[in-house]
Design a protein around this motif. Structure first.
Motif, PDB file in Angstrom:
ATOM      1  N   THR A  73       0.819  -1.221   0.000  1.00  0.00           N
ATOM      2  CA  THR A  73       0.000   0.000   0.000  1.00  0.00           C
ATOM      3  C   THR A  73       0.849   1.266   0.000  1.00  0.00           C
ATOM      4  O   THR A  73       0.311   2.370  -0.054  1.00  0.00           O
ATOM      5  N   GLY A  74       2.175   1.145   0.097  1.00  0.00           N
ATOM      6  CA  GLY A  74       3.042   2.326   0.157  1.00  0.00           C
ATOM      7  C   GLY A  74       3.342   2.861  -1.232  1.00  0.00           C
ATOM      8  O   GLY A  74       2.878   2.327  -2.248  1.00  0.00           O
ATOM      9  N   GLY A  75       4.138   3.928  -1.273  1.00  0.00           N
ATOM     10  CA  GLY A  75       4.474   4.554  -2.555  1.00  0.00           C
ATOM     11  C   GLY A  75       5.199   3.588  -3.474  1.00  0.00           C
ATOM     12  O   GLY A  75       4.783   3.374  -4.630  1.00  0.00           O
ATOM     13  N   ILE A  76       6.275   2.992  -2.996  1.00  0.00           N
ATOM     14  CA  ILE A  76       6.993   2.008  -3.820  1.00  0.00           C
ATOM     15  C   ILE A  76       6.182   0.720  -3.905  1.00  0.00           C
ATOM     16  O   ILE A  76       6.113   0.080  -4.957  1.00  0.00           O
ATOM     17  N   ARG A  87      -0.994  -4.092   6.034  1.00  0.00           N
ATOM     18  CA  ARG A  87      -1.703  -4.091   7.335  1.00  0.00           C
ATOM     19  C   ARG A  87      -3.140  -3.610   7.150  1.00  0.00           C
ATOM     20  O   ARG A  87      -4.002  -3.903   7.966  1.00  0.00           O
ATOM     21  N   ASP A 118       0.159  -7.023  10.261  1.00  0.00           N
ATOM     22  CA  ASP A 118       0.849  -5.870  10.837  1.00  0.00           C
ATOM     23  C   ASP A 118       2.261  -6.326  11.183  1.00  0.00           C
ATOM     24  O   ASP A 118       2.447  -7.151  12.075  1.00  0.00           O
ATOM     25  N   LEU A 119       3.238  -5.802  10.481  1.00  0.00           N
ATOM     26  CA  LEU A 119       4.603  -6.323  10.610  1.00  0.00           C
ATOM     27  C   LEU A 119       5.335  -5.781  11.838  1.00  0.00           C
ATOM     28  O   LEU A 119       6.462  -6.181  12.107  1.00  0.00           O
ATOM     29  N   ARG A 138       5.593   4.814   8.172  1.00  0.00           N
ATOM     30  CA  ARG A 138       4.691   5.817   7.588  1.00  0.00           C
ATOM     31  C   ARG A 138       4.623   7.023   8.541  1.00  0.00           C
ATOM     32  O   ARG A 138       4.557   8.151   8.108  1.00  0.00           O
ATOM     33  N   ARG A 170       9.853   6.729  -7.119  1.00  0.00           N
ATOM     34  CA  ARG A 170       9.413   5.460  -6.505  1.00  0.00           C
ATOM     35  C   ARG A 170       9.132   4.426  -7.597  1.00  0.00           C
ATOM     36  O   ARG A 170       9.448   3.254  -7.457  1.00  0.00           O
TER      37      ARG A 170
HETATM   38  N1  NAP Z   1      10.945   9.207   1.581  1.00  0.00           N
HETATM   39  C1  NAP Z   1      12.164   9.169   1.050  1.00  0.00           C
HETATM   40  O1  NAP Z   1      12.617  10.124   0.405  1.00  0.00           O
HETATM   41  C2  NAP Z   1      12.994   7.927   1.234  1.00  0.00           C
HETATM   42  C3  NAP Z   1      14.302   7.953   0.790  1.00  0.00           C
HETATM   43  C4  NAP Z   1      15.064   6.771   0.867  1.00  0.00           C
HETATM   44  C5  NAP Z   1      14.498   5.631   1.405  1.00  0.00           C
HETATM   45  N2  NAP Z   1      13.219   5.638   1.874  1.00  0.00           N
HETATM   46  C6  NAP Z   1      12.685   4.373   2.404  1.00  0.00           C
HETATM   47  O2  NAP Z   1      11.848   3.794   1.429  1.00  0.00           O
HETATM   48  C7  NAP Z   1      10.683   3.263   2.088  1.00  0.00           C
HETATM   49  C8  NAP Z   1       9.562   3.132   1.093  1.00  0.00           C
HETATM   50  O3  NAP Z   1       9.213   4.426   0.641  1.00  0.00           O
HETATM   51  P1  NAP Z   1       7.688   4.742   0.320  1.00  0.00           P
HETATM   52  O4  NAP Z   1       7.623   6.156  -0.135  1.00  0.00           O
HETATM   53  O5  NAP Z   1       7.117   3.671  -0.519  1.00  0.00           O
HETATM   54  O6  NAP Z   1       7.081   4.639   1.815  1.00  0.00           O
HETATM   55  P2  NAP Z   1       5.537   4.744   2.297  1.00  0.00           P
HETATM   56  O7  NAP Z   1       4.692   5.234   1.171  1.00  0.00           O
HETATM   57  O8  NAP Z   1       5.542   5.487   3.584  1.00  0.00           O
HETATM   58  O9  NAP Z   1       5.140   3.199   2.565  1.00  0.00           O
HETATM   59  C9  NAP Z   1       5.480   2.519   3.722  1.00  0.00           C
HETATM   60  C10 NAP Z   1       4.779   1.196   3.673  1.00  0.00           C
HETATM   61  O10 NAP Z   1       5.110   0.446   4.858  1.00  0.00           O
HETATM   62  C11 NAP Z   1       3.879  -0.022   5.429  1.00  0.00           C
HETATM   63  N3  NAP Z   1       3.970  -0.205   6.868  1.00  0.00           N
HETATM   64  C12 NAP Z   1       4.440   0.657   7.792  1.00  0.00           C
HETATM   65  N4  NAP Z   1       4.318   0.116   9.020  1.00  0.00           N
HETATM   66  C13 NAP Z   1       3.765  -1.120   8.844  1.00  0.00           C
HETATM   67  C14 NAP Z   1       3.398  -2.173   9.724  1.00  0.00           C
HETATM   68  N5  NAP Z   1       3.543  -2.067  11.060  1.00  0.00           N
HETATM   69  N6  NAP Z   1       2.903  -3.322   9.203  1.00  0.00           N
HETATM   70  C15 NAP Z   1       2.725  -3.447   7.862  1.00  0.00           C
HETATM   71  N7  NAP Z   1       3.026  -2.484   6.981  1.00  0.00           N
HETATM   72  C16 NAP Z   1       3.542  -1.333   7.469  1.00  0.00           C
HETATM   73  C17 NAP Z   1       2.879   1.067   5.091  1.00  0.00           C
HETATM   74  O11 NAP Z   1       1.557   0.575   5.277  1.00  0.00           O
HETATM   75  P3  NAP Z   1       0.292   1.587   5.376  1.00  0.00           P
HETATM   76  O12 NAP Z   1      -0.062   1.917   3.943  1.00  0.00           O
HETATM   77  O13 NAP Z   1      -0.751   0.768   6.055  1.00  0.00           O
HETATM   78  O14 NAP Z   1       0.726   2.793   6.151  1.00  0.00           O
HETATM   79  C18 NAP Z   1       3.248   1.316   3.647  1.00  0.00           C
HETATM   80  O15 NAP Z   1       2.721   0.300   2.820  1.00  0.00           O
HETATM   81  C19 NAP Z   1      10.438   4.308   3.192  1.00  0.00           C
HETATM   82  O16 NAP Z   1       9.617   3.839   4.205  1.00  0.00           O
HETATM   83  C20 NAP Z   1      11.843   4.555   3.678  1.00  0.00           C
HETATM   84  O17 NAP Z   1      12.166   3.545   4.607  1.00  0.00           O
HETATM   85  C21 NAP Z   1      12.460   6.769   1.789  1.00  0.00           C
END
Ligand code: NAP
Length: 217
Positions: free
Chosen positions: A9-12, A32, A48-49, A74, A192
């Motif tokens: 469900t996240g961006g990537i 989750r 929920d991880l 998140r 992403r």
């Molecule tokens: N933002 C940046 O510029 C950046 C740069 C370098 C690396 N990163 C890394 O890349 C990762 C991925 O980026 P993104 O933009 O795709 O992140 P994102 O959109 O915040 O997605 C995070 C994902 O993790 C899930 N998650 C968080 N806690 C959880 C839990 N307890 N159980 C199950 N799922 C859980 C979220 O679920 P929900 O949808 O339910 O919240 C979501 O699917 C980031 O989280 C970060 O670690 C980020």
């Protein structure tokens, strides 16, 4: 291939899910909040991880050829979830006999000590002045224990850790640079969608096993 995608469900994660389905993979999505998954044909498993037992993940992993994870915090309440959740994923993979896993980490983590790499270089050769002396130490202090790398480096799986710099929400281009074991010079951003594109492109590339790979535009 039969793929299990965590944090779909996240961006990537959404990009992984959509691009994997479009490429014809057979996908199980783990989230989750499965009600937030994109409306596309994939099996959904809720987990929920932050607190999951590896046994809970077995239905999501049954028969999978490979696992992809874009798990990350998140909100502040999710701090540490990438390290904890990835450990649970690796335990569940071992129990299910699955070896291949590709996860998202972050560019500054290459110089943070971990159990499998207690003395990393002080500076990443790809980092320029700003990342090296200003942003990098601040980001590293804040994120030290929060990334997936800890769990993977200590495992015997066929892992790949992809380390992007700042993420954008631009469309997929398929045009980006990668570097094994280091970040990329002047590589400050990546979409992403392109991170997901790269993760899917290396699923069956043994040359990327047990490698950390920088990616940037
Ligand atoms: N933002 C940046 O510029 C950046 C740069 C370098 C690396 N990163 C890394 O890349 C990762 C991925 O980026 P993104 O933009 O795709 O992140 P994102 O959109 O915040 O997605 C995070 C994902 O993790 C899930 N998650 C968080 N806690 C959880 C839990 N307890 N159980 C199950 N799922 C859980 C979220 O679920 P929900 O949808 O339910 O919240 C979501 O699917 C980031 O989280 C970060 O670690 C980020």
């Amino acid at each position: 291939m039969k793929l299990t995608i965590f944090a779909a469900t996240g961006g990537i994660g959404r990009q992984l899910l959509e691009q994997a389905i479009a490429a014809g993979h057979d996908v199980t999505a783990v989230a989750r909040n499965p009600q937030n998954l994109s409306p596309i044909p994939a099996r959904a498993v809720a987990a929920d991880l932050a607190s999951a037992d590896p046994a809970v993940l077995q239905p999501a992993l049954a028969g999978a050829d490979a696992v992809l994870s874009a798990l990350g915090p998140r909100t502040k309440a999710d701090a540490g979830v990438a390290a904890r959740g990835t450990k649970v994923i690796t335990q569940a993979m071992r129990a299910a006999g699955i070896r291949r896993v590709i996860v998202v980490s972050a560019a500054p983590i290459g110089t943070v000590p971990s159990p499998g790499r207690p003395h990393p270089p002080r500076h990443d050769p790809g980092d320029g002045f700003i990342l090296r002396y200003l942003a990098d130490p601040i980001v590293k202090r804040a994120l030290r224990d929060h990334y997936a790398d800890l769990a993977l480096r200590a495992s015997d799986l066929d892992w790949t850790i992809v380390r992007p710099p700042r993420l954008t929400s631009k469309p997929v281009t398929g045009r980006y640079r990668t570097a094994f074991g280091q970040n990329l010079r002047r590589g400050l951003f990546v979409a992403r969608a392109d991170v997901a594109h790269y993760m899917l492109s290396i699923l069956d590339q043994p040359g990327t096993f047990r490698q950390t790979i920088g990616i940037a535009n």
